[in-house]
Motif scaffolding. Structure first.
Motif, mmCIF file in Angstrom:
data_model
loop_
_atom_site.group_PDB
_atom_site.id
_atom_site.type_symbol
_atom_site.label_atom_id
_atom_site.label_comp_id
_atom_site.label_asym_id
_atom_site.label_seq_id
_atom_site.Cartn_x
_atom_site.Cartn_y
_atom_site.Cartn_z
ATOM 1 N N ILE A 239 0.889 -1.086 0.089
ATOM 2 C CA ILE A 239 0.050 -0.162 -0.051
ATOM 3 C C ILE A 239 0.855 1.344 -0.227
ATOM 4 O O ILE A 239 1.971 1.276 0.847
ATOM 5 C CB ILE A 239 -0.884 -0.004 1.122
ATOM 6 C CG1 ILE A 239 -1.787 -1.330 1.350
ATOM 7 C CG2 ILE A 239 -1.749 1.077 1.151
ATOM 8 C CD1 ILE A 239 -2.370 -1.477 2.687
ATOM 9 N N PHE A 241 1.112 5.572 0.068
ATOM 10 C CA PHE A 241 0.364 6.890 0.031
ATOM 11 C C PHE A 241 1.157 7.843 -0.651
ATOM 12 O O PHE A 241 2.413 7.930 -0.573
ATOM 13 C CB PHE A 241 0.230 7.226 1.530
ATOM 14 C CG PHE A 241 -0.733 6.815 2.402
ATOM 15 C CD1 PHE A 241 -1.189 5.292 1.920
ATOM 16 C CD2 PHE A 241 -1.046 7.111 3.604
ATOM 17 C CE1 PHE A 241 -2.008 4.775 2.792
ATOM 18 C CE2 PHE A 241 -1.707 6.326 4.460
ATOM 19 C CZ PHE A 241 -2.438 5.243 3.925
ATOM 20 N N LEU A 261 -1.728 -1.061 -4.108
ATOM 21 C CA LEU A 261 -2.924 -0.395 -3.640
ATOM 22 C C LEU A 261 -2.428 1.170 -3.570
ATOM 23 O O LEU A 261 -1.501 1.544 -2.422
ATOM 24 C CB LEU A 261 -3.608 -0.717 -2.460
ATOM 25 C CG LEU A 261 -4.833 0.134 -1.962
ATOM 26 C CD1 LEU A 261 -5.985 0.303 -3.002
ATOM 27 C CD2 LEU A 261 -5.274 -0.240 -0.462
ATOM 28 N N LEU A 263 -2.750 5.164 -3.261
ATOM 29 C CA LEU A 263 -3.749 6.201 -2.654
ATOM 30 C C LEU A 263 -3.161 7.472 -2.895
ATOM 31 O O LEU A 263 -1.951 7.874 -2.488
ATOM 32 C CB LEU A 263 -4.068 5.934 -1.219
ATOM 33 C CG LEU A 263 -4.617 4.648 -0.508
ATOM 34 C CD1 LEU A 263 -4.661 4.619 1.024
ATOM 35 C CD2 LEU A 263 -5.770 4.256 -1.235
ATOM 36 N N SER A 264 -3.695 8.158 -3.736
ATOM 37 C CA SER A 264 -3.245 9.602 -4.036
ATOM 38 C C SER A 264 -3.958 10.724 -3.222
ATOM 39 O O SER A 264 -5.140 10.815 -3.231
ATOM 40 C CB SER A 264 -3.598 9.846 -5.650
ATOM 41 O OG SER A 264 -3.238 11.258 -6.160
ATOM 42 N N ILE A 265 -3.120 11.378 -2.419
ATOM 43 C CA ILE A 265 -3.819 11.915 -1.318
ATOM 44 C C ILE A 265 -3.498 13.459 -1.502
ATOM 45 O O ILE A 265 -2.342 13.802 -1.984
ATOM 46 C CB ILE A 265 -3.258 11.664 0.086
ATOM 47 C CG1 ILE A 265 -3.471 9.923 0.310
ATOM 48 C CG2 ILE A 265 -3.630 12.445 1.282
ATOM 49 C CD1 ILE A 265 -2.765 9.421 1.337
ATOM 50 N N CYS A 272 1.480 12.828 4.009
ATOM 51 C CA CYS A 272 1.297 11.290 3.919
ATOM 52 C C CYS A 272 2.045 10.472 4.729
ATOM 53 O O CYS A 272 1.518 9.514 5.105
ATOM 54 C CB CYS A 272 2.053 10.901 2.390
ATOM 55 S SG CYS A 272 0.909 11.604 1.109
#
Length: 510
Positions: A239, A241, A261, A263-265, A272
């Protein structure tokens, strides 16, 4: 640098400098040296003997039990006696400080410098599992207790040390300038060196039954690429970030392609990082960022490799781009281990090069390390070091103080110009290497680094991961930039005369 430090941060560093109970201070002692055997040169006919893992497994069955060990200790002198087994899932000490991997230097010192040099040189660049890796060829100094069966490696490391002859001579008046091409690696950055160690240990922990469902990291691009690739090879979910719209497409596509996985935050790297630390505190996800000291054990092998490539001669300077600053301490640790075990008699001075838009260490250095304040990093083409609150600030200050190091900065135009100018001599630099080259140019200009000093610039990533910024530079599309070394293509009509006119002009032909 001042010899006395007074601020809370400076006092903390001063305590570390004055009390080295947990540092690498054990000197090699005279003892009977075991005979070195070229065990890594065992022939491997994989068609009849199985694959290289099978051969390594059979080899290990006939070897003596491991003589070496390592453990976690606090990166601080204030937690005397506190230590943890490497098989524990832990990232910080009781008082919240970072951890360090401490090796049993007395056990390592039973073998003299000649033994270690011969062992490392014999393993280098071969296909024997896992010693063909530049990291695992130094396994006893990295993660000595792990089984070869648990190692996840892509034979990373062994990157070339490039003699920058033309750039050194024409731009800097130097004849002994080298570039350590750490970006010539599986995922295109030095992060592979640390990730092989971390993911191998996670693989071991999962086999032991530790309830780890995934590995995770915050990233400015290169860490996520390395983590996702090694996790995919180990069949471990990953995962990542990522700060939205702040990394290159080439960096973004790597974890996507490796099945992570993603996640574009909507935040920066520091945001992040805060989130991933909160998440891993609540869920059984193993934290893979550089506050995890396992990664530094792999990254330090690049420093050992530099010495090895120079036939165990020590360069005068090593210039390192600095963002989260773990690599600074990793290089220091590699050099220091070689010195304390007698492979070399000194360590090089280090330069940490920071982008002006994310330069908290530079600001602290200019204040004599009396005060450190995190900052809000501004946008930088050197996106992987666009970090305003580096996790390894204490480690970096300690390393720089120990090696009498220097910190320099580069503006956005300076770093892009330096990268482009060096590219014109045959390199193909990432922006972070541009920061290091720009810092070197300043230090040559002010006389800090001499013309005859053997100097190594650490190139942390491959330029192919940052083609968008290069295209914009050469197209002169960057607002406010002169782009002094731009080399845009010339549009020419489809006729002989037009082509000849251009060639005569550019080649100064009559």
């Amino acid at each position: 640098m001042p010899s006395t430090l007074s601020s809370p941060l400076a006092c903390k560093v001063n305590n570390i400098l004055n009390n080295k109970n947990n540092r690498l201070v054990i000197k090699p002692r005279a003892t009977k040296i075991p005979q070195y055997k070229n065990s890594s040169r065992l022939s491997c006919n994989c068609s009849s003997e199985g694959n290289i893992r099978d051969v390594a497994h059979r080899r290990a069955a006939g070897e003596k039990p491991n003589l070496f060990n390592a453990k976690y200790v606090p990166f601080s002198s204030s937690s005397s006696g506190e230590s943890y087994d490497l098989d524990e899932v832990i990232y910080r000490s009781k008082n919240g400080s970072l951890l360090d991997v401490q090796h049993d230097m007395a056990a390592l010192a039973h073998y003299d410098a000649k033994y270690w040099k011969g062992l490392f040189d014999d393993r280098s660049g071969r296909t024997t599992w896992p010693y063909g890796s530049g990291v695992w060829s130094k396994k006893e100094w990295v993660l000595p207790g792990i089984s070869d069966d648990d190692i996840i490696s892509m034979f990373e490391g062994n990157s070339n040390l490039f003699w920058a002859e033309r750039f050194g001579k024409e731009t800097l008046g130097m004849k002994d300038l080298w570039v350590k091409q750490c970006g010539n690696s599986h995922t295109g950055s030095f992060k592979d060196l640390g990730m092989t160690v971390l993911v191998s240990q996670v693989n071991r922990l999962r086999k032991q039954g530790k309830p780890l469902v995934a590995v995770g990291c915050a990233s400015t691009g290169d860490t996520s690429a390395a983590l996702s690739a090694y996790a995919a090879a180990a069949s471990i979910p990953s995962i990542v970030f990522l700060p939205a719209d702040k990394i290159s497409l080439a960096q973004l596509v790597q974890p996507i392609a490796n099945g992570a996985l993603v996640l574009s935050i909507d935040t920066d790297f520091d945001g992040c990082m805060r989130l991933i630390r909160e998440i891993t505190a609540e869920l059984p996800i193993y934290l893979a960022n550089s506050l995890n000291s396992l990664r530094l054990e792999g990254q330090k092998t690049a420093a050992i490799e530099i010495l090895q490539q120079f036939n165990w001669e020590v360069p005068d300077w090593v210039v390192i781009p600095g963002g989260n600053l773990g690599n600074v301490y990793a290089f220091f640790k590699g050099f220091q281990m070689c010195k304390e075990l007698g492979l070399v008699d000194r360590i090089p001075r280090m330069v940490v090069a920071q982008a002006q838009n994310a330069n908290p260490l530079y600001r602290a250095y200019k204040a004599g390390f009396e005060n450190y304040e995190p900052m809000k990093a501004e946008d930088s083409f050197a996106s992987a070091i666009q970090i305003g609150d580096p996790v390894s600030i204490d480690r970096a200050i300690y390393a720089l103080t120990e090696c009498n190091g220097v910190v320099e900065e580069a503006s956005e135009e300076e770093l892009m110009d330096a990268a482009a100018k060096a590219d014109l001599t045959g390199m193909f630099n990432c922006p972070h290497t541009g920061v290091a080259l720009a810092a070197l140019m300043k230090l040559r200009e002010n006389g800090t680094i001499g013309s005859g000093d053997r100097t190594v610039v650490v190139s942390t990533a491959h330029g192919l991961k940052f083609t968008n910024s290069k295209i914009a530079y050469h197209a002169k599309e960057i607002e406010g930039f002169t782009s002094s070394y731009a080399n845009p293509p010339i549009k020419v009509g489809e006729n002989f005369g037009s082509v000849m006119d251009v060639l005569k002009d550019k080649l100064s032909l009559m």
